[in-house]
Enzyme design. Sequence first.
Site, short mmCIF file in Angstrom:
data_model
loop_
_atom_site.label_atom_id
_atom_site.label_comp_id
_atom_site.label_asym_id
_atom_site.label_seq_id
_atom_site.Cartn_x
_atom_site.Cartn_y
_atom_site.Cartn_z
CE LYS A 1 -4.85 12.00 7.81
NZ LYS A 1 -6.08 11.17 7.65
N GLY B 1 3.00 5.05 6.80
CA GLY B 1 2.13 4.78 5.66
C GLY B 1 2.94 4.40 4.45
CB THR C 1 7.27 4.29 -0.29
OG1 THR C 1 7.71 3.26 0.61
CG2 THR C 1 8.47 5.04 -0.83
N GLY D 1 4.77 9.19 1.75
CA GLY D 1 5.93 9.70 2.48
C GLY D 1 6.76 10.67 1.65
CD GLU E 1 6.73 1.92 9.69
OE1 GLU E 1 6.66 1.40 8.55
OE2 GLU E 1 5.89 1.74 10.58
CB CYS F 1 4.63 -1.61 7.61
SG CYS F 1 4.97 -1.63 9.38
CD GLU G 1 3.89 -2.16 1.82
OE1 GLU G 1 4.11 -2.46 3.02
OE2 GLU G 1 3.86 -0.99 1.41
#
Length: 501
Positions: A194, A247, A249, A252, A270, A305, A402
């Site tokens: 995806k 992608g 956090t 995730g 990751e 990232c 971030e």
Amino acid sequence: MSRSQSPRTQADWQALAAGLAFESRAFIDDAFVAAASGDTFESRNPATNEILAQVASCDAVDAELAVTAARAAFTGGEWSRLAPGKRKKVLLRLADLMEANKHELALIDTLDMGKPVSSSLGDMNGAIACIRYQAECIDKLYGEVAPTGEDALALVLREPIGVVAAIVPWNFPLMMTAWKIAPALAAGNSVILKPSEKSPLSALRLAQLAKEAGIPRGVFQVLPGFGHTAGKALALSMEVDCLAFTGSTAVGKQLMQYAGQSNLKRVYLECGGKSPNIVFADCKELDKVAKHAAAAIFHNQGEVCIAGSRLLVENVIREEFVERVLKAAETMQPGDPLDPESFMGAIVDETQHRRILDYIRQGVEEGARLRTGGQAIDGPGYFIPPTVFDGVTPQMTIGREEIFGPVLAVFGFDSEEEAVALANDTPHGLAAGLWSQDIDRIMRVTRRLQSGQVFVNNWAGGDQTMPFGGVKQSGNGRDKSHHSLEEYSSLKSVWMALHRD
């Protein structure tokens, strides 16, 4: 220009772009098809805001079709039980096809998400190298014979997991794709990819090449769509055995919850980073180090990232060093992504553009010293110049969160202890860098940094032999190297009783 020619100038790339035709349908069960709902979404060029394609917007219905095809392919065994050496040959053919079409693939990523075409070409080289490396690994990994007495033979076998769903980000579209699918396919799994809705087009071109390379029906599929529809459906599927994600956090964490709500599928993540780049006063060649420090955050428009977004500089050289960083930043201004000389390109879309500008505004409001940049560049596309804040503290938003944009936060420190404490003062742990000529210090600091990877006297060094991943809330997965094959395979223990006369 002819597709057989290698584009070298901005005009060459523009000519190649003018002749492109994009595949925009999903690739399910060996066929390119519209989404079951008929829905589509726009893919836009962020440098011009022009629509590139209307892309199939897949949802749970399409995900179920893809999962069913993937499971049938895995059970059928045409790929999963194929000899490793034969899988290797197919993947090497795929890498060769990618090599033959790498300018087109690079151009698609540049048009779709705004990165400079020179950067996209580097990504293609990395993606091709990854496919080749993992292909070569698969017939060189041996099982084990466990030590036993003479009355038994104990084997440890490594087998493919089954159906793998790979959800990849928009910032390095095809390279991140290769990092996920190469080891998963090499290990014998069926893979459903995806891609991000912000950059789906190169994944669909890759599906064409995969089919041409001879990857069997249902073994590799591409499901364009949104995370809350197609991505969620894959994560909740009882027939998906493994979920690989790169992608944020926040997403995730959500995917781990979906795995727990469904079949306890493996989840390899990751996630985000707020990486420290530590410069000690004893480092040499400050101009060179400053250029590396600037590139560590401004490469790919800061949409990286592992971006070195927190620059920690020993106070005795901080003022001098920041001036050198500002000088380097002047040479890294954004330009036309189709110009091979452009260091930075466009921000991926309006949403991310606005998000970055909001962070810059907060930095000013919270008292950080804006040294350069900070304003959007006028034009039809989404461009932000290199932006540097000095005097940042860990309490400031730009020092904690971030940003995923070309915004550098500079901190000062007076001692090694303070530098390590500042570096580790983050929920993330994806990457860290340090610059020093003192080998004792290098080893002390490297061991104390809470990070999945540490770059010493460089930033983002490494090749396919080195695992890539983080600790803490940066995730638990590892891409690249033969270690990534471990994530896409299962161990089976076989104990054979031997009867003696």
